[in-house]
Design an enzyme around this catalytic site. Structure first.
Site, PDB file in Angstrom:
ATOM      1  N   HIS A 161       0.794  -1.236   0.000  1.00  0.00           N
ATOM      2  CA  HIS A 161       0.000   0.000   0.000  1.00  0.00           C
ATOM      3  C   HIS A 161       0.822   1.279   0.000  1.00  0.00           C
ATOM      4  CE1 HIS A 161      -4.119  -1.641   0.748  1.00  0.00           C
ATOM      5  NE2 HIS A 161      -3.395  -2.705   1.062  1.00  0.00           N
ATOM      6  N   ASP A 368       4.317   9.501  -0.721  1.00  0.00           N
ATOM      7  CA  ASP A 368       3.088   8.836  -0.331  1.00  0.00           C
ATOM      8  C   ASP A 368       2.691   7.914  -1.460  1.00  0.00           C
ATOM      9  OD1 ASP A 368       0.910   8.222   1.256  1.00  0.00           O
ATOM     10  OD2 ASP A 368       0.162  10.265   1.402  1.00  0.00           O
TER      11      ASP A 368
HETATM   12  P1  ADP Z   1      -2.267   6.806   5.064  1.00  0.00           P
HETATM   13  O1  ADP Z   1      -2.571   5.581   4.270  1.00  0.00           O
HETATM   14  O2  ADP Z   1      -0.820   7.114   5.153  1.00  0.00           O
HETATM   15  O3  ADP Z   1      -2.917   6.797   6.388  1.00  0.00           O
HETATM   16  P2  ADP Z   1      -4.146   8.126   3.284  1.00  0.00           P
HETATM   17  O4  ADP Z   1      -4.341   9.560   2.963  1.00  0.00           O
HETATM   18  O5  ADP Z   1      -4.062   7.206   2.117  1.00  0.00           O
HETATM   19  O6  ADP Z   1      -2.889   8.036   4.248  1.00  0.00           O
HETATM   20  O7  ADP Z   1      -5.366   7.611   4.150  1.00  0.00           O
HETATM   21  C1  ADP Z   1      -5.682   8.219   5.363  1.00  0.00           C
HETATM   22  C2  ADP Z   1      -7.069   7.766   5.793  1.00  0.00           C
HETATM   23  O8  ADP Z   1      -7.212   8.081   7.178  1.00  0.00           O
HETATM   24  C3  ADP Z   1      -8.173   8.471   5.037  1.00  0.00           C
HETATM   25  O9  ADP Z   1      -9.236   7.591   4.789  1.00  0.00           O
HETATM   26  C4  ADP Z   1      -8.576   9.589   5.990  1.00  0.00           C
HETATM   27  O10 ADP Z   1      -9.935   9.919   5.933  1.00  0.00           O
HETATM   28  C5  ADP Z   1      -8.246   9.026   7.351  1.00  0.00           C
HETATM   29  N1  ADP Z   1      -7.783  10.128   8.223  1.00  0.00           N
HETATM   30  C6  ADP Z   1      -6.658  10.837   8.101  1.00  0.00           C
HETATM   31  N2  ADP Z   1      -6.597  11.816   9.042  1.00  0.00           N
HETATM   32  C7  ADP Z   1      -7.723  11.712   9.749  1.00  0.00           C
HETATM   33  C8  ADP Z   1      -8.259  12.452  10.864  1.00  0.00           C
HETATM   34  N3  ADP Z   1      -7.637  13.506  11.418  1.00  0.00           N
HETATM   35  N4  ADP Z   1      -9.452  12.026  11.342  1.00  0.00           N
HETATM   36  C9  ADP Z   1     -10.097  10.992  10.780  1.00  0.00           C
HETATM   37  N5  ADP Z   1      -9.650  10.282   9.736  1.00  0.00           N
HETATM   38  C10 ADP Z   1      -8.476  10.638   9.231  1.00  0.00           C
HETATM   39  C1  G6P Z   2      -0.802   3.374   6.118  1.00  0.00           C
HETATM   40  C2  G6P Z   2      -0.279   1.960   5.988  1.00  0.00           C
HETATM   41  C3  G6P Z   2      -1.243   0.990   6.639  1.00  0.00           C
HETATM   42  C4  G6P Z   2      -1.528   1.416   8.079  1.00  0.00           C
HETATM   43  C5  G6P Z   2      -1.995   2.868   8.124  1.00  0.00           C
HETATM   44  C6  G6P Z   2      -2.234   3.377   9.536  1.00  0.00           C
HETATM   45  O1  G6P Z   2      -1.986   3.461   5.426  1.00  0.00           O
HETATM   46  O2  G6P Z   2      -0.106   1.658   4.611  1.00  0.00           O
HETATM   47  O3  G6P Z   2      -0.733  -0.311   6.617  1.00  0.00           O
HETATM   48  O4  G6P Z   2      -2.500   0.593   8.659  1.00  0.00           O
HETATM   49  O5  G6P Z   2      -1.032   3.687   7.498  1.00  0.00           O
HETATM   50  O6  G6P Z   2      -1.121   3.150  10.340  1.00  0.00           O
HETATM   51  P1  G6P Z   2      -1.154   2.219  11.637  1.00  0.00           P
HETATM   52  O7  G6P Z   2       0.273   2.100  12.026  1.00  0.00           O
HETATM   53  O8  G6P Z   2      -2.002   2.935  12.611  1.00  0.00           O
HETATM   54  O9  G6P Z   2      -1.781   0.916  11.245  1.00  0.00           O
END
Ligand code: ADP
Ligand code: G6P
Length: 467
Positions: A161, A368
């Site tokens: 991912h 990212d």
């Molecule tokens: P990552 O995979 O690194 O977490 P992404 O942008 O692909 O980053 O996905 C982040 C997910 O987490 C999204 O679905 C977003 O809505 C959720 N998210 C991120 N920040 C917040 C927050 N402050 N509160 C609630 N949900 C959040």
């Molecule tokens: C990214 C990673 C996921 C992970 C998520 C939240 O989306 O690709 O594998 O689950 O971040 O991080 P956490 O450490 O809370 O699982």
């Protein structure tokens, strides 16, 4: 065929009133897939977590089951906080200064991967019949090889991912070859972009001496397919949030509460890969360059706590407080605060209000993969512009964005101004293009396409690819 999905993070988290989608891109993307397709999800249980080891979800109309693998404190520290988050995560994002020595984490990583593989095999046995194993992300790199070792004919898919770095960067980690061999137990390995897939094939060639071709890697008498499968969001769900009258009403109330300013929005897990400090510096530079915008624009940054206890994350938390204080100390006037920073998590309905209220989404990770926040914004916004880091996988697909280099604070400040000033017709044209791309990348289409390809039947073309 039934699905057994293995991912470290469970798709749901307990709240004071019930269950909510877990935070982070992987869980928020895959929860709707399991709700639609059914199956089982094998995930970790953190040491202090009080959740059932076996759960059917949702309670009232079960669609899938969750199996939790309980981790003791030392293995949680070495496997999750250590190998996953202090080695593999920064490595995949090219942030090599954050990569720590892995020798002390290695055994725990293997042992925990073995527990997940056993749990997945148990679940598959209980389900009976034909099963597709679908393993997710950098926590589980050894699981495919372990499943294949126990069940030679198993159908094993893996989805990565996050970015896959250049082989010269991946080789930094001393366990590189063992990790690659682990992944190559799969039949199909998916990445967000063709560039990441190519980096992976080259890593297998350079570090294992494997023969590669444009479709994959030849390994131990098998051909492991390596393909680009760009992920997206559950579009209907977010479009639905956007269309609710209360979302619109709350968005208007928020704009009023902030003093009728234009809103620049950041939504992230509090993670150093997201480029938060440089984003704040860019906004500070914006305020220096454009004094006429004082009192007219606010940066609303929401950051959800993430990976607390890992030193780099704890440090970032302190740095964000400090830089917010500095910018507000320099520029605030009367009721206007240039930066509103909220360190907490929001529900998806609350996020939709923020997306609706924003004039610009400021998405500037240092690296990212897909960045689903950008997709969610495009699905909900009616009039906003997206400023997007060109160092994301998402940049390959979302060509309606205004692109920035996330290491260039001055450039980001100027691009932010450009995005705020986009003429109405340009802004609408860009948003329509973003919305179309996000629809093509819908997560249900992504899952069907991946699982069809895993099953060996011809997969439909990757529609969203290339924008
Ligand atoms: P990552 O995979 O690194 O977490 P992404 O942008 O692909 O980053 O996905 C982040 C997910 O987490 C999204 O679905 C977003 O809505 C959720 N998210 C991120 N920040 C917040 C927050 N402050 N509160 C609630 N949900 C959040
Ligand atoms: C990214 C990673 C996921 C992970 C998520 C939240 O989306 O690709 O594998 O689950 O971040 O991080 P956490 O450490 O809370 O699982």
């Amino acid at each position: 065929m039934s699905l057994v999905l293995v991912a470290n993070r469970a798709p749901i988290r307990p709240t004071s009133t019930g269950w909510a989608p877990a935070l982070g891109g992987l869980a928020s993307a895959l929860l709707p897939v399991l709700e639609a397709q059914g199956g089982a999800w094998v995930a970790m249980q953190e040491p202090d977590e009080r959740t059932p080891l076996f759960q059917r979800y949702p309670d009232d109309d079960p669609r899938f089951t969750v199996r939790r693998v309980p981790l003791e404190e030392p293995e949680y520290a070495a496997f999750y906080q250590g190998m996953a988050n202090r080695v593999l995560w920064p490595l995949a994002h090219y942030l090599v200064e954050h990569v720590e020595p892995e020798r002390t984490f290695r055994d725990a990583y293997r042992a925990v991967n073995r527990r997940f593989a056993h749990a997945a095999l148990d679940v598959a046995r209980e389900q009976g019949g034909a099963v597709q194993f679908w393993i997710q992300d950098y926590h589980m790199m050894l699981v495919p090889e372990m499943i294949r070792g126990a069940l030679a004919g198993a159908q094993v898919g893996f989805f990565w991912h996050v970015p896959w770095p250049a082989s010269e960067v991946f080789r930094i980690v001393p366990s590189a070859t063992a990790l690659l061999k682990g992944l190559l137990g799969s039949d199909l390995i998916g990445f967000h972009t063709e560039g990441y897939a190519e980096n992976f094939r080259e890593s297998a060639r350079d570090l294992l001496g494997a023969e590669i071709d444009p479709e994959g890697v030849h390994w131990q008498g098998r051909h492991v397919r390596v393909e680009a499968h760009p992920i997206g969001i559950d579009v209907e769900r977010f479009v639905g949030f956007g269309e609710r009258p209360e979302t619109q009403a709350q968005a208007e109330a928020l704009v009023e509460e902030l003093g009728d300013v234009q809103i620049v929005l950041g939504v992230d897990r509090l993670d150093y890969t997201k480029g938060l400090l440089l984003r704040m510096e860019a906004f500070e530079r914006f305020l220096e360059l454009y004094p006429e915008m004082h009192g007219r624009v606010t940066l609303l940054q929401v950051a959800t706590p993430s990976r607390t206890g890992v030193p780099a994350y704890d440090r970032l938390r302190r740095d964000m407080d400090e830089i917010t204080g500095r910018i507000n100390g320099r520029f605030a006037q009367g009721a206007w605060a240039p930066v509103r920073y909220r360190y907490r998590s929001f529900t998806q309905e609350e996020l939709a209000v923020l997306y609706r209220a924003a004039d610009v989404a400021f998405v500037t990770p240092l690296r990212d993969g897909m960045n689903l926040v950008a997709h969610e914004f495009a699905a909900v916004s009616e009039r906003g512009a997206l400023v997007l880091s060109e160092l994301t996988g998402a940049a390959d697909y979302l060509d309606g964005a205004v692109f920035v280099n996330p290491y260039d604070a001055e450039g980001m400040a100027r691009s932010l101004r450009e995005a705020l000033d986009l003429p109405e017709d340009d802004r609408r044209r860009r948003l329509a293009s973003l919305r179309a791309a996000v629809e093509r990348l819908d997560v249900h289409v992504w899952a069907d396409r991946f699982l069809t390809s895993l099953d060996g039947r011809p997969a439909p073309p990757a529609d969203g690819e290339g924008g």
